[in-house]
Scaffold this motif. Structure first.
Motif, PDB file in Angstrom:
ATOM      1  N   THR A  11       0.832  -1.215   0.000  1.00  0.00           N
ATOM      2  CA  THR A  11       0.000   0.000   0.000  1.00  0.00           C
ATOM      3  C   THR A  11       0.857   1.252   0.000  1.00  0.00           C
ATOM      4  N   GLN A  12       2.149   1.093   0.256  1.00  0.00           N
ATOM      5  CA  GLN A  12       3.071   2.225   0.304  1.00  0.00           C
ATOM      6  C   GLN A  12       3.827   2.442  -1.007  1.00  0.00           C
ATOM      7  N   ARG A  13       3.597   1.585  -1.991  1.00  0.00           N
ATOM      8  CA  ARG A  13       4.290   1.729  -3.275  1.00  0.00           C
ATOM      9  C   ARG A  13       3.819   2.982  -4.002  1.00  0.00           C
ATOM     10  N   ASP A  14       4.742   3.614  -4.686  1.00  0.00           N
ATOM     11  CA  ASP A  14       4.425   4.799  -5.481  1.00  0.00           C
ATOM     12  C   ASP A  14       5.617   5.068  -6.395  1.00  0.00           C
ATOM     13  N   PRO A  15       5.385   5.144  -7.697  1.00  0.00           N
ATOM     14  CA  PRO A  15       6.523   5.369  -8.603  1.00  0.00           C
ATOM     15  C   PRO A  15       7.091   6.785  -8.545  1.00  0.00           C
ATOM     16  N   ASP A  19      10.508   8.772  -0.613  1.00  0.00           N
ATOM     17  CA  ASP A  19      10.839   8.595   0.799  1.00  0.00           C
ATOM     18  C   ASP A  19      11.297   7.156   1.040  1.00  0.00           C
ATOM     19  N   ALA A  20      11.937   6.918   2.160  1.00  0.00           N
ATOM     20  CA  ALA A  20      12.587   5.636   2.435  1.00  0.00           C
ATOM     21  C   ALA A  20      11.609   4.455   2.438  1.00  0.00           C
ATOM     22  N   ILE A  21      10.439   4.613   3.036  1.00  0.00           N
ATOM     23  CA  ILE A  21       9.489   3.491   3.088  1.00  0.00           C
ATOM     24  C   ILE A  21       8.933   3.190   1.706  1.00  0.00           C
ATOM     25  N   THR A  22       8.671   4.223   0.918  1.00  0.00           N
ATOM     26  CA  THR A  22       8.192   4.002  -0.442  1.00  0.00           C
ATOM     27  C   THR A  22       9.240   3.273  -1.275  1.00  0.00           C
ATOM     28  N   MET A  58      18.013  -0.947   8.750  1.00  0.00           N
ATOM     29  CA  MET A  58      16.897  -1.660   9.365  1.00  0.00           C
ATOM     30  C   MET A  58      15.943  -0.697  10.075  1.00  0.00           C
ATOM     31  N   THR A  59      16.375   0.530  10.308  1.00  0.00           N
ATOM     32  CA  THR A  59      15.492   1.543  10.895  1.00  0.00           C
ATOM     33  C   THR A  59      14.294   1.786   9.987  1.00  0.00           C
ATOM     34  N   ILE A  60      14.498   1.703   8.687  1.00  0.00           N
ATOM     35  CA  ILE A  60      13.400   1.876   7.726  1.00  0.00           C
ATOM     36  C   ILE A  60      12.374   0.768   7.930  1.00  0.00           C
TER      37      ILE A  60
END
Length: 73
Positions: A11-15, A19-22, A58-60
């Protein structure tokens, strides 16, 4: 029933976002070995520490995990 961490991460994917999580989500999508059904922090941590080179810290993962725990509540 809780969904898997992978489901949340997708759900966090975005082309377009960088940001780090994306970026983590986009890379995990391309990882055919990612444990897609896992809900286990320990299993995922072990996999990410041993098997991937696309996660710079690993913080991400820890930040994504915290968001996952509050997802769909």
């Amino acid at each position: 029933m809780r969904r898997s961490f992978y489901h949340y991460l997708m759900t966090q994917r975005d082309p377009h976002k960088k940001d780090a999580i994306t970026l983590f989500a986009n890379d995990a999508y391309l990882d055919v070995s990612f444990p897609k059904q896992s809900e286990s922090y320990l299993e995922l941590t072990h996999y990410l520490e041993i098997s991937v080179d696309y996660l710079p810290s690993m913080t991400i993962f820890d930040e994504a995990w915290e968001a996952y725990l509050h997802f769909d509540q």
